[in-house]
Write a protein that holds these residues in place. Structure first.
Motif, mmCIF file in Angstrom:
data_model
loop_
_atom_site.group_PDB
_atom_site.id
_atom_site.type_symbol
_atom_site.label_atom_id
_atom_site.label_comp_id
_atom_site.label_asym_id
_atom_site.label_seq_id
_atom_site.Cartn_x
_atom_site.Cartn_y
_atom_site.Cartn_z
ATOM 1 N N PHE A 123 0.815 -1.211 0.000
ATOM 2 C CA PHE A 123 0.000 0.000 0.000
ATOM 3 C C PHE A 123 0.850 1.264 0.000
ATOM 4 C CE2 PHE A 123 -3.110 -3.046 1.772
ATOM 5 C CZ PHE A 123 -4.133 -2.834 0.882
ATOM 6 N N MET A 124 2.064 1.182 0.525
ATOM 7 C CA MET A 124 2.941 2.350 0.546
ATOM 8 C C MET A 124 3.580 2.616 -0.815
ATOM 9 S SD MET A 124 4.784 1.618 4.213
ATOM 10 C CE MET A 124 5.931 2.975 4.097
ATOM 11 N N LEU A 125 3.792 1.563 -1.609
ATOM 12 C CA LEU A 125 4.557 1.709 -2.844
ATOM 13 C C LEU A 125 3.711 1.676 -4.114
ATOM 14 C CD1 LEU A 125 7.716 -0.465 -2.091
ATOM 15 C CD2 LEU A 125 7.581 2.013 -2.266
ATOM 16 N N LEU A 126 2.515 1.118 -4.062
ATOM 17 C CA LEU A 126 1.727 0.916 -5.274
ATOM 18 C C LEU A 126 0.446 1.726 -5.224
ATOM 19 C CD1 LEU A 126 2.090 -2.975 -5.603
ATOM 20 C CD2 LEU A 126 3.566 -1.201 -6.581
ATOM 21 N N SER A 127 -0.133 1.940 -6.401
ATOM 22 C CA SER A 127 -1.457 2.538 -6.452
ATOM 23 C C SER A 127 -2.464 1.556 -5.861
ATOM 24 C CB SER A 127 -1.829 2.871 -7.893
ATOM 25 O OG SER A 127 -1.866 1.686 -8.678
ATOM 26 N N MET A 128 -3.670 2.045 -5.605
ATOM 27 C CA MET A 128 -4.659 1.219 -4.910
ATOM 28 C C MET A 128 -4.951 -0.068 -5.670
ATOM 29 S SD MET A 128 -6.444 1.019 -2.213
ATOM 30 C CE MET A 128 -7.839 0.119 -1.555
ATOM 31 N N ALA A 164 -6.941 -17.044 4.916
ATOM 32 C CA ALA A 164 -6.444 -16.213 3.819
ATOM 33 C C ALA A 164 -7.491 -15.198 3.380
ATOM 34 C CB ALA A 164 -6.026 -17.100 2.651
ATOM 35 N N VAL A 165 -8.774 -15.643 3.302
ATOM 36 C CA VAL A 165 -9.848 -14.726 2.893
ATOM 37 C C VAL A 165 -10.030 -13.617 3.926
ATOM 38 C CG1 VAL A 165 -12.321 -14.546 2.492
ATOM 39 C CG2 VAL A 165 -11.030 -16.442 1.496
ATOM 40 N N VAL A 166 -10.043 -14.005 5.213
ATOM 41 C CA VAL A 166 -10.197 -13.003 6.274
ATOM 42 C C VAL A 166 -9.017 -12.028 6.253
ATOM 43 C CG1 VAL A 166 -10.288 -12.649 8.762
ATOM 44 C CG2 VAL A 166 -11.619 -14.493 7.712
ATOM 45 N N SER A 167 -7.810 -12.560 6.087
ATOM 46 C CA SER A 167 -6.622 -11.708 6.044
ATOM 47 C C SER A 167 -6.665 -10.756 4.851
ATOM 48 C CB SER A 167 -5.364 -12.573 5.981
ATOM 49 O OG SER A 167 -4.208 -11.784 5.891
ATOM 50 N N LEU A 168 -7.132 -11.272 3.689
ATOM 51 C CA LEU A 168 -7.244 -10.442 2.505
ATOM 52 C C LEU A 168 -8.271 -9.321 2.715
ATOM 53 C CD1 LEU A 168 -6.583 -9.789 -0.437
ATOM 54 C CD2 LEU A 168 -8.298 -11.485 -1.112
ATOM 55 N N GLY A 175 -6.071 -1.197 4.479
ATOM 56 C CA GLY A 175 -5.221 -0.496 3.522
ATOM 57 C C GLY A 175 -5.933 0.659 2.848
ATOM 58 N N SER A 176 -7.177 0.440 2.415
ATOM 59 C CA SER A 176 -7.920 1.524 1.768
ATOM 60 C C SER A 176 -8.194 2.656 2.748
ATOM 61 C CB SER A 176 -9.232 0.990 1.201
ATOM 62 O OG SER A 176 -10.041 0.440 2.243
ATOM 63 N N ILE A 182 -4.055 9.060 4.341
ATOM 64 C CA ILE A 182 -2.840 9.652 3.787
ATOM 65 C C ILE A 182 -3.193 10.717 2.751
ATOM 66 C CG2 ILE A 182 -0.802 9.167 2.377
ATOM 67 C CD1 ILE A 182 -0.597 6.469 3.771
ATOM 68 N N GLU A 183 -4.166 10.404 1.890
ATOM 69 C CA GLU A 183 -4.565 11.381 0.867
ATOM 70 C C GLU A 183 -5.118 12.656 1.503
ATOM 71 O OE1 GLU A 183 -7.313 9.143 -1.420
ATOM 72 O OE2 GLU A 183 -5.795 8.355 -2.791
ATOM 73 N N GLN A 184 -5.986 12.481 2.514
ATOM 74 C CA GLN A 184 -6.533 13.653 3.185
ATOM 75 C C GLN A 184 -5.442 14.455 3.889
ATOM 76 O OE1 GLN A 184 -9.658 12.364 5.795
ATOM 77 N NE2 GLN A 184 -11.049 11.809 4.141
ATOM 78 N N SER A 185 -4.487 13.744 4.516
ATOM 79 C CA SER A 185 -3.398 14.441 5.191
ATOM 80 C C SER A 185 -2.551 15.214 4.192
ATOM 81 C CB SER A 185 -2.530 13.436 5.960
ATOM 82 O OG SER A 185 -3.280 12.780 6.950
ATOM 83 N N ALA A 186 -2.286 14.597 3.017
ATOM 84 C CA ALA A 186 -1.492 15.282 1.998
ATOM 85 C C ALA A 186 -2.230 16.499 1.458
ATOM 86 C CB ALA A 186 -1.156 14.305 0.871
ATOM 87 N N GLU A 187 -3.552 16.341 1.225
ATOM 88 C CA GLU A 187 -4.331 17.484 0.738
ATOM 89 C C GLU A 187 -4.362 18.609 1.765
ATOM 90 O OE1 GLU A 187 -8.073 15.786 -0.111
ATOM 91 O OE2 GLU A 187 -7.423 14.739 -1.934
#
Length: 422
Positions: A123-128, A164-168, A175-176, A182-187
Motif C-alpha cells: 500500500f505504501m509503494l503501489l497505487s490502490m 487467507a480470505v479473512v486476512s485479505l 489499507g484503503s 494519507i490522501e486527506q493528510s497530503a491534501e
C-alpha cells in the motif's frame, strides 16, 4: 496469476509544495519504525520456521530462501519506500519480494506470517489497484501452493483458506482506510502550505501598504511644516533684501522673524523625528496654538483673526493635529496666492458631535475645478479622511477662498456623581 492488471491509478500522495513549511510527510521524517517493524516480523517468521513440524530439509530450504528477503529490503526496498509510490523501482521491489516470499510460504505454512510486513509495503509503494492485486497474491497464492504441494486434508485446507480470505479482507479494508487518511493528510498539508504562502503574501502586502502610508504621512508632515517654514524664510529673505538700503529697522524686524521661523522649523523637525505633537501644540491648547499661528502669519501687514465658538476642550491629539495642519496649509496658501493685502479669518466651532474649522480669506481666489499639481489641498483632504472627517474647498476668481473641515468627535464622557463639574 495471469490476469492483467487494471489501468494504473494516480499516485496517492500529493507532491509536497515547494518552499512550504511542511516539505515532508510525517511518515517520511523517520524510517526507523518501519525498519524495526520489518525486522521484528522477519525474525519472528524465522523462529516460526525453525519450530515448524516440517522435515529438516524442507525447513532448511524455506529458511534459506526467506533469508534473502532481508538483504533485498535493506539494499533496494528501503530506498524505494523512502522515495515514494508508483515508481518503476517500487514495482521491481514488490515483485521480487513476492517471489522471495511465496516459495518458502508454500513449503512451510508458518512462513505466511511474513505477509504482515509485506502487505503495508504494497500500500505504501503501489497505487490502490496494484496494491490490491499484490495483497491478493500474498494471501492466496501461498495457500493454494501449499494445498497443491502437500495435499492436506479438507479441514486443514478449509481453515487455511478461510484465514487467507479473512486476512485479505482485513488488509483491503485497513489499507484503503489508511490510503484515504494519507490522501486527506497530503491534501490538508498542501492546503496549509497554500494558506501559509497566502499569509506571507498578505503580510508582505500589509508591510508595503504600511510603508506607503507612512511615506504619505511623512510627505504631508514635511509639506505642512518644514516646506512651509522654508517658504516663509524665502519670502522674508526677499523682504530683507528690498529693505536693506531704505528701511534698516524693517530689515532687522524681518531678520528676527527669520530666526524665529528657523527655530520653529527646527522644533517641528525634532517633533517629526520623535513622533511627538507639533511644536505649536506642545503644552498649548488648540485655540492658543491657532492664535500663535495667526500672530506670525506672513511677513506683510495682512492680519488673521481667530474666533472660537462653543466650549473649547482638549480633544484627541490626532484631531487637534488635523485642525492645526489645516490652518497652516490654508494660511500658507493665502500668503502665497491670495495677493497683497488679503485678510484671513479662522473660525473654530466646538459642539458635542463635531469640530468645525473654517479659514476664509479675501484674496483673489481661484477656479477649484481647474487641475492642480500641488500637494496641499489633496493632503488636507487626506488628513481629514484619516480621522473620519471631511474637507471642502470653495473659491472663485476674485471672490476669495473658504476652506472648511468637519471633524466628528466622540460623545463626551458622563461626569461622575461624586466629581465636581469641569
Amino acid at each position: 496469476m495471469s490476469a492483467d492488471l487494471p489501468v494504473e491509478e494516480p499516485a496517492r500522495r500529493v507532491s509536497p509544495p515547494a518552499g512550504g513549511a511542511r516539505e515532508t510527510d510525517a511518515w517520511d521524517r523517520s524510517f526507523r519504525p518501519w525498519d524495526l517493524y520489518f525486522g521484528v516480523v522477519w525474525a519472528v517468521t524465522l523462529i516460526f520456521t525453525i519450530a515448524a513440524p516440517n522435515s529438516a530439509p524442507v525447513r532448511a530450504t524455506a529458511f534459506t530462501l526467506f533469508l534473502l528477503l532481508a538483504p533485498w529490503y535493506v539494499w533496494f526496498g528501503r530506498a524505494e519506500l523512502m522515495r515514494g509510490p508508483d515508481s518503476r523501482g517500487a514495482l521491481v521491489y514488490i515483485y521480487v519480494a513476492i517471489g522471495l516470499f511465496v516459495p518458502p510460504a508454500v513449503l512451510v505454512g508458518e512462513m505466511r506470517s511474513a505477509a504482515f510486513a509485506l502487505v503495508p509495503q504494497c500500500f505504501m509503494l503501489l497505487s490502490m489497484s496494484r496494491a490490491m492485486w499484490a495483497v491478493g497474491v500474498l494471501n492466496a497464492v501461498p495457500v493454494i501452493g501449499w494445498a497443491l504441494w502437500w495435499r492436506p486434508d479438507g479441514e486443514a485446507i478449509f481453515f487455511n483458506a478461510l484465514f487467507a480470505v479473512v486476512s485479505l479482507a482485513f488488509s483491503a479494508v485497513l489499507g484503503s482506510w489508511i490510503i484515504r487518511i494519507i490522501e486527506q493528510s497530503a491534501e490538508r498539508a498542501e492546503l496549509i502550505a497554500e494558506l501559509e504562502a497566502s499569509r506571507e503574501e498578505v503580510s508582505r502586502l500589509s508591510a508595503e501598504r504600511g510603508a506607503l502610508a507612512e511615506r504619505e504621512r511623512m510627505s504631508r508632515e514635511i509639506h505642512d511644516t518644514l516646506a512651509q517654514g522654508f517658504t516663509s524664510l524665502l519670502m522674508l529673505v526677499q523682504a530683507v533684501d528690498s529693505e536693506l538700503e531704505r528701511d534698516l529697522p524693517g530689515a532687522r524686524r524681518h531678520l528676527d522673524l527669520m530666526a524665529d521661523t528657523a527655530r520653529r522649523n527646527l522644533a517641528e523637525a525634532r517633533a517629526l523625528v520623535a513622533g511627538g505633537a507639533p511644536a505649536d501644540l506642545n503644552g498649548n491648547s488648540l485655540p492658543d496654538a491657532l492664535r500663535r499661528l495667526a500672530a506670525r502669519h506672513g511677513p506683510g501687514p495682512a492680519e488673521v483673526s481667530v474666533e472660537v465658538t462653543g466650549q473649547a476642550r482638549a480633544l484627541a491629539p490626532a484631531l487637534e493635529v488635523v485642525a492645526l495642519r489645516t490652518c497652516q496649509e490654508a494660511l500658507s496658501n493665502t500668503a502665497r496666492h491670495a495677493g497683497a493685502g488679503a485678510r484671513a479669518a479662522i473660525s473654530l466651532a466646538y459642539s458635542d458631535a463635531a469640530l468645525c474649522v473654517r479659514i476664509r480669506d479675501t484674496g483673489r481666489g481661484f477656479d477649484v475645478s481647474a487641475p492642480s499639481g500641488g500637494y496641499g489641498l489633496s493632503g488636507l483632504r487626506a488628513r481629514a479622511a484619516e480621522v473620519g472627517g471631511s474637507a471642502d474647498v470653495r473659491s472663485a476668481p476674485g471672490d476669495g477662498t473658504l476652506v472648511a473641515v468637519h471633524l466628528p468627535l466622540p460623545p463626551p464622557s458622563s461626569p461622575s456623581h461624586t466629581g465636581s463639574p469641569a
